[in-house]
Design an enzyme around this catalytic site. Structure first.
Site, PDB file in Angstrom:
ATOM      1  N   GLN A 104      84.451  31.502  17.159  1.00  0.00           N
ATOM      2  CA  GLN A 104      85.611  31.405  18.038  1.00  0.00           C
ATOM      3  C   GLN A 104      86.017  32.802  18.508  1.00  0.00           C
ATOM      4  OE1 GLN A 104      89.730  30.497  16.702  1.00  0.00           O
ATOM      5  NE2 GLN A 104      89.620  28.741  18.082  1.00  0.00           N
ATOM      6  N   TYR A 184      98.074  31.975  21.520  1.00  0.00           N
ATOM      7  CA  TYR A 184      97.457  33.300  21.703  1.00  0.00           C
ATOM      8  C   TYR A 184      97.292  33.612  23.198  1.00  0.00           C
ATOM      9  CZ  TYR A 184      96.953  32.957  16.685  1.00  0.00           C
ATOM     10  OH  TYR A 184      97.231  32.823  15.349  1.00  0.00           O
TER      11      TYR A 184
END
Ligand SMILES: Cc1cc2nc3c(=O)[nH]c(=O)nc-3n(C[C@H](O)[C@H](O)[C@H](O)COP(=O)(O)O)c2cc1C
Length: 362
Positions: A104, A184
């Site tokens: 990721q 994020y």
């Protein structure tokens, strides 16, 4: 018999075949070296899930550049060759146990609590994040006020994601997941209250999803057509659990529709409970991702009960499920469930006082 359920059947993500539909969700464990190299603890921790029968492991969020992307001290990166080389041991160990592994790619943006390389704290706009820093990742108190990212920095950041994906491919990862969720940086762009830009990246949902689209396209171009690439999307955030998209299903249509046209291979959606309606009634977020994105969907959120997860996949709402806390409690969930053995409950103590990998997890 659980072992005969759809969860234990093969499926494909792009050109990659997974031996089953049970995957480990990305989970940050702050167990890298200070300069972001994967450690032996991480090798053993990730290999354990592969040994436990998961068909796919998605790593914790790794930062793509040595600029502003790091979120947490001791978080791993894939921002330079040293970090990529260190990941190779993790990749090899997971492959040796018969599972696939995606990395990721995560840019923390305004939620950065620690950066070994540079001052962080960039965001779409200078808006102080709501909520408080995460204590188990060494944070304390309010998030600092970020500064708005400049247009040339946006171009750089897109290039940095693409370069990180190329490094991931070279290190042997079977695919990459772009972190577009959980509050994020990319999700900060997607979210109306953190994105107050007046350029082409702000305003309407079509504009707020633009950076996620451009990062997806750039990663796809960089790694070529045959390498699995996907994106993770959520409504809730680590600092704002209950956030919902203001325009509901209309937003889902624009967001998943736009991402579905970028050449990605999958969309990974995460909700508090994947099986609940996304907007107080009607379809789940996974169903909306499938309907509007037209891609394989990986679903996450409270799917640790076999029958619940299998029914969800059987109904066609998702192709693969990921387990977070249930995987921490049961690193061998696929094997245990197949043998009809009892599952362990998640004990949050394993993440306390800090979230690093514990002796018992190696
Ligand atoms: C310790 C911990 C670390 C996490 N780190 C990440 C991360 O790095 N990237 C991410 O996308 N999600 C992260 N998550 C969220 C999980 O992937 C997952 O969405 C969440 O645990 C809910 O799924 P569950 O109900 O199966 O636990 C983290 C969760 C936990 C518990």
């Amino acid at each position: 018999m659980p072992a005969d359920s759809i969860l234990y059947t093969e499926t494909r993500i792009g050109k990659l075949t997974l031996k089953n539909r049970i995957a480990v969700a990305p989970m940050t464990r702050i167990s890298a070296t200070e300069d972001g190299r994967a450690t032996d603890d991480m090798v053993r921790y990730y290999a354990r899930f592969a040994r436990g029968g998961y068909g796919l492991v998605i790593t914790e969020g790794a930062y793509p550049d040595v600029r502003h992307s790091q979120g947490y001290l001791y978080q791993p990166g894939i921002a330079n060759d040293e970090q990529a080389e260190a990941w190779r041991q993790v990749v090899d160990a997971v492959h040796a146990e018969g599972a696939k592994i995606f990395i990721q790619l995560m840019h923390a943006g305004a939620l950065s609590q620690g950066n070994h390389w540079q001052e962080s704290g960039i965001a779409p706009s200078a808006v102080q994040p709501v909520g408080e820093q995460l204590g188990f990742y060494r944070g304390e108190g309010a998030y600092p006020m970020p500064r708005a990212i400049a247009p040339d920095e946006i171009r750089q950041l897109i290039a940095d994601f693409a370069a990180a994906a190329v490094r991931a491919r070279a290190a042997g990862f079977d695919g990459v997941e772009i972190h577009g969720a959980n509050g994020y940086l990319l999700d900060q762009f997607l979210t109306s209250y953190t994105n107050q830009r007046e350029d082409q990246y702000g305003g309407a949902t079509e504009n707020r999803v633009r950076l996620l689209v451009e990062v997806s396209e750039a990663v796809r171009r960089a790694v070529g057509p045959d390498y699995p690439v996907g994106i993770r999307i959520s409504q809730g955030k680590v600092n704002d659990f209950h956030h919902k998209w203001a325009k509901g299903e209309e937003d889902a249509r624009v967001i998943f529709g736009s991402l579905g046209r970028t050449g990605l291979d999958f969309i990974h959606v995460t909700e508090h409970d994947a099986t609940e309606p996304a907007f107080g009634g009607g379809p789940t977020l996974a169903e909306l991702a499938k309907r509007h994105g037209g891609l394989p969907v990986i679903a996450n959120g409270k799917l640790g009960d076999h029958d619940k997860a299998a029914a969800f996949v059987e109904a066609g709402h998702a192709d693969v499920i990921t387990l977070g806390k249930a995987a921490l409690a049961n690193p061998d969930w696929p094997k245990r469930v197949a043998m009809e053995e009892e599952l362990a409950d998640f004990d949050s103590g394993v993440l306390m006082p800090l979230a690093h990998i514990k002796e018992s997890e190696r």
